[in-house]
Design a protein around this motif. Sequence first.
Motif, PDB file in Angstrom:
ATOM      1  N   MET A  49      12.492   7.791  13.721  1.00 34.95           N
ATOM      2  CA  MET A  49      11.400   8.440  12.989  1.00 34.95           C
ATOM      3  C   MET A  49      11.828   8.854  11.582  1.00 34.95           C
ATOM      4  N   LEU A  50      13.081   9.345  11.489  1.00 30.40           N
ATOM      5  CA  LEU A  50      13.546   9.730  10.152  1.00 30.40           C
ATOM      6  C   LEU A  50      13.655   8.512   9.247  1.00 30.40           C
ATOM      7  N   ILE A  51      14.065   7.368   9.835  1.00 29.02           N
ATOM      8  CA  ILE A  51      14.112   6.136   9.048  1.00 29.02           C
ATOM      9  C   ILE A  51      12.714   5.800   8.552  1.00 29.02           C
ATOM     10  N   GLY A  52      11.742   5.990   9.450  1.00 26.50           N
ATOM     11  CA  GLY A  52      10.355   5.751   9.063  1.00 26.50           C
ATOM     12  C   GLY A  52       9.927   6.645   7.919  1.00 26.50           C
ATOM     13  N   LEU A  53      10.330   7.910   7.987  1.00 23.09           N
ATOM     14  CA  LEU A  53       9.995   8.853   6.919  1.00 23.09           C
ATOM     15  C   LEU A  53      10.593   8.391   5.590  1.00 23.09           C
ATOM     16  N   GLY A  54      11.866   7.939   5.662  1.00 26.29           N
ATOM     17  CA  GLY A  54      12.528   7.445   4.449  1.00 26.29           C
ATOM     18  C   GLY A  54      11.799   6.251   3.873  1.00 26.29           C
ATOM     19  N   LEU A  55      11.368   5.341   4.759  1.00 21.17           N
ATOM     20  CA  LEU A  55      10.637   4.165   4.294  1.00 21.17           C
ATOM     21  C   LEU A  55       9.338   4.591   3.612  1.00 21.17           C
ATOM     22  N   GLY A  56       8.670   5.601   4.208  1.00 25.97           N
ATOM     23  CA  GLY A  56       7.444   6.103   3.605  1.00 25.97           C
ATOM     24  C   GLY A  56       7.691   6.627   2.201  1.00 25.97           C
ATOM     25  N   LEU A  57       8.776   7.405   2.039  1.00 27.51           N
ATOM     26  CA  LEU A  57       9.101   7.949   0.719  1.00 27.51           C
ATOM     27  C   LEU A  57       9.398   6.823  -0.262  1.00 27.51           C
ATOM     28  N   HIS A  58      10.130   5.802   0.221  1.00 30.74           N
ATOM     29  CA  HIS A  58      10.469   4.670  -0.634  1.00 30.74           C
ATOM     30  C   HIS A  58       9.201   3.980  -1.131  1.00 30.74           C
ATOM     31  N   ILE A  59       8.261   3.740  -0.190  1.00 30.34           N
ATOM     32  CA  ILE A  59       7.005   3.091  -0.569  1.00 30.34           C
ATOM     33  C   ILE A  59       6.245   3.957  -1.572  1.00 30.34           C
ATOM     34  N   ALA A  60       6.222   5.286  -1.298  1.00 26.38           N
ATOM     35  CA  ALA A  60       5.477   6.182  -2.186  1.00 26.38           C
ATOM     36  C   ALA A  60       6.062   6.167  -3.595  1.00 26.38           C
ATOM     37  N   LEU A  61       7.407   6.207  -3.686  1.00 23.38           N
ATOM     38  CA  LEU A  61       8.041   6.222  -5.014  1.00 23.38           C
ATOM     39  C   LEU A  61       7.765   4.923  -5.755  1.00 23.38           C
ATOM     40  N   SER A  62       7.872   3.779  -5.046  1.00 20.77           N
ATOM     41  CA  SER A  62       7.621   2.506  -5.721  1.00 20.77           C
ATOM     42  C   SER A  62       6.187   2.412  -6.207  1.00 20.77           C
ATOM     43  N   SER A  63       5.243   2.872  -5.353  1.00 28.26           N
ATOM     44  CA  SER A  63       3.847   2.822  -5.778  1.00 28.26           C
ATOM     45  C   SER A  63       3.622   3.725  -6.970  1.00 28.26           C
ATOM     46  N   LEU A  64       4.293   4.898  -6.957  1.00 30.04           N
ATOM     47  CA  LEU A  64       4.143   5.824  -8.077  1.00 30.04           C
ATOM     48  C   LEU A  64       4.614   5.162  -9.370  1.00 30.04           C
ATOM     49  N   ALA A  65       5.749   4.416  -9.281  1.00 30.78           N
ATOM     50  CA  ALA A  65       6.274   3.756 -10.475  1.00 30.78           C
ATOM     51  C   ALA A  65       5.250   2.769 -11.022  1.00 30.78           C
ATOM     52  N   ILE A  66       4.665   1.943 -10.139  1.00 29.85           N
ATOM     53  CA  ILE A  66       3.645   0.985 -10.588  1.00 29.85           C
ATOM     54  C   ILE A  66       2.458   1.740 -11.187  1.00 29.85           C
TER      55      ILE A  66
END
Lengths: 203, 220
Positions: A1-18
């Motif tokens: 689950m924590l890995i999932g949370l990290g993936l979520g943060l990664h996706i959020a940061l990348s989307s924020l950059a775009i």
Amino acid sequence: MLIGLGLGLHIALSSLAIGLVIGLFAAFATVSRRLWLRTLVRVYVAFLRNQPPLLLIFFVFFVLPRIGIRFGREESVIAALGLYAGAQITEVFRAALTNIPKGISEAGLAIGLTPSRTNVFVILPVMFRNAVPALGNTFISIFKDTSLAAGIAVTELTWQSRKISTDSFAVLESWIAACLLYVAACLLIAQFLLFIERHLRIP
Amino acid sequence: MFLDSLKIATPFLWAGLQLTVITSIFAILIGTSLGLLLGLASAYGGFALRGIVKVYVDIIRGIPGLVKIFTVFYLVNAVLADLFAFTLSAIACGIFALALHCSAQVAEMTRGAILALSEGQNEAGKAIGMRFWQIQISIIFPQAIRQIIPTWVTSATEIVKGTTLLSLISVPEFFITIREVAARDFLYIEFFGFAMLVYFLINFALELLGTRLERHFSYY
């Protein structure tokens, strides 16, 4: 689950950059002298802001491959949320831009900077600092929207907890854990953003 | 080609669209009434009441919409089945989860709008001998609503967008019917484009309605 949370943060940061890149150009386009450019941005913002993010994700993942644009699962989510965030950030930057008093750009021109340099060195930093609180809210809402990635089986937190709850019948534990993790992550991000905000506030 | 299959699928899509609109309306109505009460409680309540509402709002706002829907659908149903041996339908779960979301947003904006009004408004009401609810309805409410409407419309559009998430717990709403029709006739671009247009029109209409209402309520 924590890995999932990290993936979520990664996706959020990348989307924020775009979203930031789109928002930056689109916001300056809204104050441009060319009518077609302003209209284009206005149509983009009005249209994208009113779309359900889940529909955008499905569109990028299932529909775009039919016209030859193929993304992986995560990239689809990032692209879709990035476009969605772009529309919101355009609005944020536009509001920040119109809040800047005219004297600031005149001051830039008065010390002999060219108009484009005035924009980059004088207007941009002020606008960015104006926009920080609203950007923080946008980031939290993007982070929450990453849960939609579960709809196309990206293995982030929501998908993981759904899998755990259906695999092991630990329904109670998995969903309570998911809710707690999301709430904790959001509160932490909010605190962190508050810290940045205080740091960057225009005196 | 597209128009032909659109014509054939119209009753099916229309039923989905109706369900989307009905779930949105129910979620918004329930959420708004609950939110108004919570907002009033946190604006006027004592220390404990304020704390409870704040924790509620923080928790509900911290959980993403989809997780709320799954939690209600799986967890609340599991608990209900254990205790009372009955389960809520998927639609009821969806409306409940979206209403929770809406209530937290409305509670927050109500509190903000009431606290933004000056203390004098309340005192003026008391001075001419009005009761608490009389003050709320004829003094506070007309002023607060002007503040609330723009954000309220944004949350309403968010609820409409949120109904698409119900497709993941297989509520037969508009988005799921679009996906089925698109897959059956192999017209992905056309039907997804059509769906985008429909959602845009719904939300844009809501925004326009919001501006109308805002103008209507700013008569002072």
